[in-house]
Write an enzyme that holds these catalytic residues in place. Structure first.
Site, PDB file in Angstrom:
ATOM      1  N   LYS A 170       0.887  -1.173   0.000  1.00  0.00           N
ATOM      2  CA  LYS A 170       0.000   0.000   0.000  1.00  0.00           C
ATOM      3  C   LYS A 170       0.921   1.218   0.000  1.00  0.00           C
ATOM      4  O   LYS A 170       1.463   1.595   1.033  1.00  0.00           O
ATOM      5  CB  LYS A 170      -0.871  -0.009   1.252  1.00  0.00           C
ATOM      6  CG  LYS A 170      -2.238   0.633   1.094  1.00  0.00           C
ATOM      7  CD  LYS A 170      -2.204   2.090   0.676  1.00  0.00           C
ATOM      8  CE  LYS A 170      -2.037   3.013   1.862  1.00  0.00           C
ATOM      9  NZ  LYS A 170      -1.858   4.422   1.457  1.00  0.00           N
ATOM     10  N   THR A 225       4.697   7.664  14.089  1.00  0.00           N
ATOM     11  CA  THR A 225       4.608   6.837  15.294  1.00  0.00           C
ATOM     12  C   THR A 225       3.142   6.581  15.652  1.00  0.00           C
ATOM     13  O   THR A 225       2.767   5.467  16.036  1.00  0.00           O
ATOM     14  CB  THR A 225       5.354   7.546  16.443  1.00  0.00           C
ATOM     15  OG1 THR A 225       6.724   7.689  16.030  1.00  0.00           O
ATOM     16  CG2 THR A 225       5.313   6.749  17.731  1.00  0.00           C
ATOM     17  N   GLU A 245       9.000   1.207  11.185  1.00  0.00           N
ATOM     18  CA  GLU A 245      10.032   2.209  10.864  1.00  0.00           C
ATOM     19  C   GLU A 245       9.361   3.566  11.000  1.00  0.00           C
ATOM     20  O   GLU A 245       8.603   3.978  10.127  1.00  0.00           O
ATOM     21  CB  GLU A 245      10.548   2.012   9.433  1.00  0.00           C
ATOM     22  CG  GLU A 245      11.211   0.673   9.179  1.00  0.00           C
ATOM     23  CD  GLU A 245      12.649   0.611   9.662  1.00  0.00           C
ATOM     24  OE1 GLU A 245      13.100   1.564  10.328  1.00  0.00           O
ATOM     25  OE2 GLU A 245      13.318  -0.394   9.388  1.00  0.00           O
ATOM     26  N   CYS A 279      13.035  10.664   7.548  1.00  0.00           N
ATOM     27  CA  CYS A 279      12.937  10.147   8.923  1.00  0.00           C
ATOM     28  C   CYS A 279      14.259  10.358   9.653  1.00  0.00           C
ATOM     29  O   CYS A 279      14.288  10.622  10.842  1.00  0.00           O
ATOM     30  CB  CYS A 279      12.558   8.676   8.903  1.00  0.00           C
ATOM     31  SG  CYS A 279      13.654   7.681   7.900  1.00  0.00           S
ATOM     32  N   GLU A 374       8.997  15.769  15.695  1.00  0.00           N
ATOM     33  CA  GLU A 374       9.504  15.712  14.326  1.00  0.00           C
ATOM     34  C   GLU A 374       8.794  16.797  13.512  1.00  0.00           C
ATOM     35  O   GLU A 374       7.572  16.770  13.375  1.00  0.00           O
ATOM     36  CB  GLU A 374       9.183  14.324  13.767  1.00  0.00           C
ATOM     37  CG  GLU A 374       9.782  14.050  12.439  1.00  0.00           C
ATOM     38  CD  GLU A 374       9.455  12.633  11.984  1.00  0.00           C
ATOM     39  OE1 GLU A 374       8.315  12.189  12.188  1.00  0.00           O
ATOM     40  OE2 GLU A 374      10.346  11.981  11.434  1.00  0.00           O
TER      41      GLU A 374
HETATM   42  P1  NAD Z   1       1.589   8.318   8.056  1.00  0.00           P
HETATM   43  O1  NAD Z   1       1.711   7.521   9.288  1.00  0.00           O
HETATM   44  O2  NAD Z   1       0.542   9.371   7.988  1.00  0.00           O
HETATM   45  O3  NAD Z   1       1.316   7.376   6.804  1.00  0.00           O
HETATM   46  C1  NAD Z   1       2.163   6.290   6.477  1.00  0.00           C
HETATM   47  C2  NAD Z   1       1.384   5.249   5.717  1.00  0.00           C
HETATM   48  O4  NAD Z   1       0.347   4.765   6.556  1.00  0.00           O
HETATM   49  C3  NAD Z   1       0.695   5.786   4.458  1.00  0.00           C
HETATM   50  O5  NAD Z   1       0.762   4.809   3.446  1.00  0.00           O
HETATM   51  C4  NAD Z   1      -0.748   5.957   4.898  1.00  0.00           C
HETATM   52  O6  NAD Z   1      -1.653   5.845   3.834  1.00  0.00           O
HETATM   53  C5  NAD Z   1      -0.889   4.794   5.870  1.00  0.00           C
HETATM   54  N1  NAD Z   1      -1.962   4.949   6.856  1.00  0.00           N
HETATM   55  C6  NAD Z   1      -2.505   6.088   7.336  1.00  0.00           C
HETATM   56  N2  NAD Z   1      -3.480   5.790   8.226  1.00  0.00           N
HETATM   57  C7  NAD Z   1      -3.531   4.454   8.323  1.00  0.00           C
HETATM   58  C8  NAD Z   1      -4.314   3.536   9.097  1.00  0.00           C
HETATM   59  N3  NAD Z   1      -5.263   3.953   9.933  1.00  0.00           N
HETATM   60  N4  NAD Z   1      -4.081   2.221   8.956  1.00  0.00           N
HETATM   61  C9  NAD Z   1      -3.125   1.767   8.125  1.00  0.00           C
HETATM   62  N5  NAD Z   1      -2.360   2.570   7.363  1.00  0.00           N
HETATM   63  C10 NAD Z   1      -2.562   3.897   7.462  1.00  0.00           C
HETATM   64  O7  NAD Z   1       3.034   8.906   7.808  1.00  0.00           O
HETATM   65  P2  NAD Z   1       3.460   9.897   6.663  1.00  0.00           P
HETATM   66  O8  NAD Z   1       3.063  11.265   7.062  1.00  0.00           O
HETATM   67  O9  NAD Z   1       3.016   9.373   5.342  1.00  0.00           O
HETATM   68  O10 NAD Z   1       5.050   9.740   6.697  1.00  0.00           O
HETATM   69  C11 NAD Z   1       5.847  10.534   7.474  1.00  0.00           C
HETATM   70  C12 NAD Z   1       6.356   9.748   8.649  1.00  0.00           C
HETATM   71  O11 NAD Z   1       7.025   8.585   8.214  1.00  0.00           O
HETATM   72  C13 NAD Z   1       7.372  10.520   9.449  1.00  0.00           C
HETATM   73  O12 NAD Z   1       7.105  10.355  10.809  1.00  0.00           O
HETATM   74  C14 NAD Z   1       8.680   9.853   9.077  1.00  0.00           C
HETATM   75  O13 NAD Z   1       9.690   9.994  10.023  1.00  0.00           O
HETATM   76  C15 NAD Z   1       8.259   8.452   8.907  1.00  0.00           C
HETATM   77  N6  NAD Z   1       9.246   7.696   8.112  1.00  0.00           N
HETATM   78  C16 NAD Z   1      10.038   6.792   8.739  1.00  0.00           C
HETATM   79  C17 NAD Z   1      11.011   6.093   8.029  1.00  0.00           C
HETATM   80  C18 NAD Z   1      11.894   5.091   8.719  1.00  0.00           C
HETATM   81  O14 NAD Z   1      12.494   4.288   8.028  1.00  0.00           O
HETATM   82  N7  NAD Z   1      12.011   5.117  10.035  1.00  0.00           N
HETATM   83  C19 NAD Z   1      11.159   6.328   6.654  1.00  0.00           C
HETATM   84  C20 NAD Z   1      10.324   7.265   6.046  1.00  0.00           C
HETATM   85  C21 NAD Z   1       9.366   7.948   6.785  1.00  0.00           C
END
Ligand code: NAD
Length: 472
Positions: A170, A225, A245, A279, A374
């Site tokens: 996804k 998170t 992650e 991240c 963050e």
């Molecule tokens: P997000 O948590 O909003 O979304 C991440 C994914 O989760 C998306 O595909 C989204 O569609 C999905 N999602 C959203 N709600 C959901 C639910 N209820 N159930 C299942 N899936 C759901 O995060 P974001 O804003 O897209 O990404 C930014 C975050 O990602 C930052 O905190 C960043 O640090 C983190 N990140 C971490 C790493 C790592 O390797 N540690 C790498 C890249 C990004």
């Protein structure tokens, strides 16, 4: 405009509804995206289950060959993929090109690695032959963030399919196009239909359905998170393992004996890359008070030279991913930061995109939101320290623990710091290491658990079976 649709069992699958893919460089639509939900996820999981029976029986040498062919196809189409990625994310084209090259490297690395991934024999006794087998989990689900779509796809999916799993991905709502392109290219390269399926859609719909599907045997989640915790709860209901992650608030710790010129270059890059939406962004500068003024002045000068513009124009800094993200960054620049902003702090108007200027904020309260949360923008906060203990206290003083960097020429100090820092990766006199494909990656604390990248990812996507045979 071409619609971006789910790719399931080797075919494009339309959904009843669509949503708009917005170009963050201009605010205009890049085209409709299929709004997949529980039905599409169920279809994809069943396709992966069917494919799984024969895929895990294929000899590793043949799987290795196919993965290498996927890498070839990604390299061949690198420019096309980079343009899609740059449009979807707004990131400068040269950064998108580098991402495409790293994405291909994951398939090549795991194609090679799987050839040498064995179980063990255990010398239990003369009469008992004991050995372990590393077996695939079955169907792996991958929920990805929007900041490095191609890299995140490959780093999760390449080790999963290399070890004999079949995957359902996804992609993030905002960046679906390269995931679908990767699935099409994998099919073209010879991966059987159903081994690699993509469901496009909204997180709360398609993502939630994937986290809760009883046919998914492992969930890899990359994102915030808060959402990670929701996904892990859903997986726990059916005792499915999860890799999380999550976010970071990574410190750059600079001692007085450091090479400040070199440090400045890395410090600037680590917060400007992808407009700070990384991240592992180095978002906190912790500097010894004796070199504070010199280092901060150098960073400000560096930020002052940054050019800003749409991803495809390949300036130094592209837009943030969305208006919502731009607003989020702005909310950190509040009363508490008044008088402490040394440069930036504003959202420049560039052609209707969602930009934010490179920003340095000095002497922040270490307990305040801007020092703890963050931000996910090109914003670096500064604090000074007087000794090693204070540096460690500040560095470890957030709920995140993803990366940390130490800048010093004192090798003993560097190793002491590496041992005391809470972080999944510690860098000394550098930050990041190219794509880092070979280096285990993941967090401590609220930055998540489990490891991707490197050889460790092969363990993430397999489970150990122990076999004991009585030879008498
Ligand atoms: P997000 O948590 O909003 O979304 C991440 C994914 O989760 C998306 O595909 C989204 O569609 C999905 N999602 C959203 N709600 C959901 C639910 N209820 N159930 C299942 N899936 C759901 O995060 P974001 O804003 O897209 O990404 C930014 C975050 O990602 C930052 O905190 C960043 O640090 C983190 N990140 C971490 C790493 C790592 O390797 N540690 C790498 C890249 C990004």
């Amino acid at each position: 405009m071409v619609a971006t649709l789910s790719f399931i069992d080797g075919k494009s699958v339309a959904s009843a509804e669509v949503y708009d893919n917005i170009d963050p460089s201009s605010g205009r639509s890049l085209g409709p995206v299929g709004r997949g939900g529980a039905d599409e996820v169920d279809r994809a999981v069943r396709a992966a289950q069917r494919a799984s029976r024969s895929w895990c029986a294929i000899a590793p040498v043949d799987r290795a060959r196919l993965l290498t062919r996927v890498a070839d196809a990604l390299e061949r189409d690198q420019e096309r993929l980079a343009v899609l990625e740059s449009q979807d994310t707004g990131k400068p084209l040269s950064q998108a090109r580098a991402d495409a090259a790293i994405a291909a490297r994951y398939f090549r690395f795991y194609g090679h690695a799987i050839d040498t991934y064995y179980g063990q024999t255990i010398p239990l006794s003369k009469d008992l032959h004991a050995y372990t087998r590393r077996e695939p989990l079955g169907v792996t689900g991958h929920i990805l963030a929007w900041n490095y779509p191609m890299q995140l796809f490959s780093r999760a999916v390449a080790p999963a399919v290399a070890t004999g799993n079949c995957a359902v991905i996804k992609p993030a709502d905002e960046t679906p196009r390269t995931a679908v392109a990767f699935a099409e290219l994998a099919l073209e390269a010879g991966l059987p239909p159903g081994v690699l399926n993509v469901v496009t859609g909204i997180g709360a719909e398609a993502g939630a359905a994937l986290s809760a599907h009883p046919g998914v045997d492992h969930i890899g989640f990359v994102g915030s998170t808060t959402t990670g915790s929701v996904v892990a709860h859903a997986a726990a209901e059916r005792v499915a393992p999860v890799t999380l992650e999550l976010g970071g608030k990574s410190p750059q710790i600079v001692f007085p004996d450091a090479d400040l010129l070199r440090a400045t270059e890395f410090i600037a890059k680590a917060i400007l890359q992808n407009a700070g939406q990384t991240c592992s962004a180095g978002s906190r500068l912790l500097v010894h008070d004796s070199v504070h003024d010199e280092l901060v002045e150098r960073v400000i000068q560096c930020f002052g030279r940054v050019t800003i513009g749409p991803g495809l124009e390949d300036k130094d800094l592209g837009p943030l991913i969305s208006r919502k993200q731009q607003h989020r960054v702005e909310t950190f620049i509040d009363e508490n930061t008044k008088g402490r902003i040394l440069c930036g702090g504003t959202a420049p108007h560039v052609g209707g995109g969602c930009y934010f200027a490179p920003t340095v904020i000095d002497d922040v309260d270490p307990a305040s939101a801007i020092a703890q949360e963050e931000i996910f923008g090109p914003v670096i906060t500064v604090n000074t320290f007087r000794d090693e203990d204070e540096a460690i206290r500040l560095a470890n003083g957030t709920r995140y623990a993803l990366l940390a960097a130490v800048w010093t020429t004192d090798i003993s100090l560097a190793h002491r710091m590496a041992a005391d820092l809470q972080a999944g990766q510690v860098y000394v006199n550098t930050y990041g290491a190219g794509g880092g494909v070979e280096l285990p990656f993941g967090g401590f604390k609220k930055s998540g658990y489990g490891r991707e990248k490197g050889y460790e990812a092969l363990d993430t996507f397999t489970t150990t079976k122990t076999v004991v045979v009585d030879l008498t």
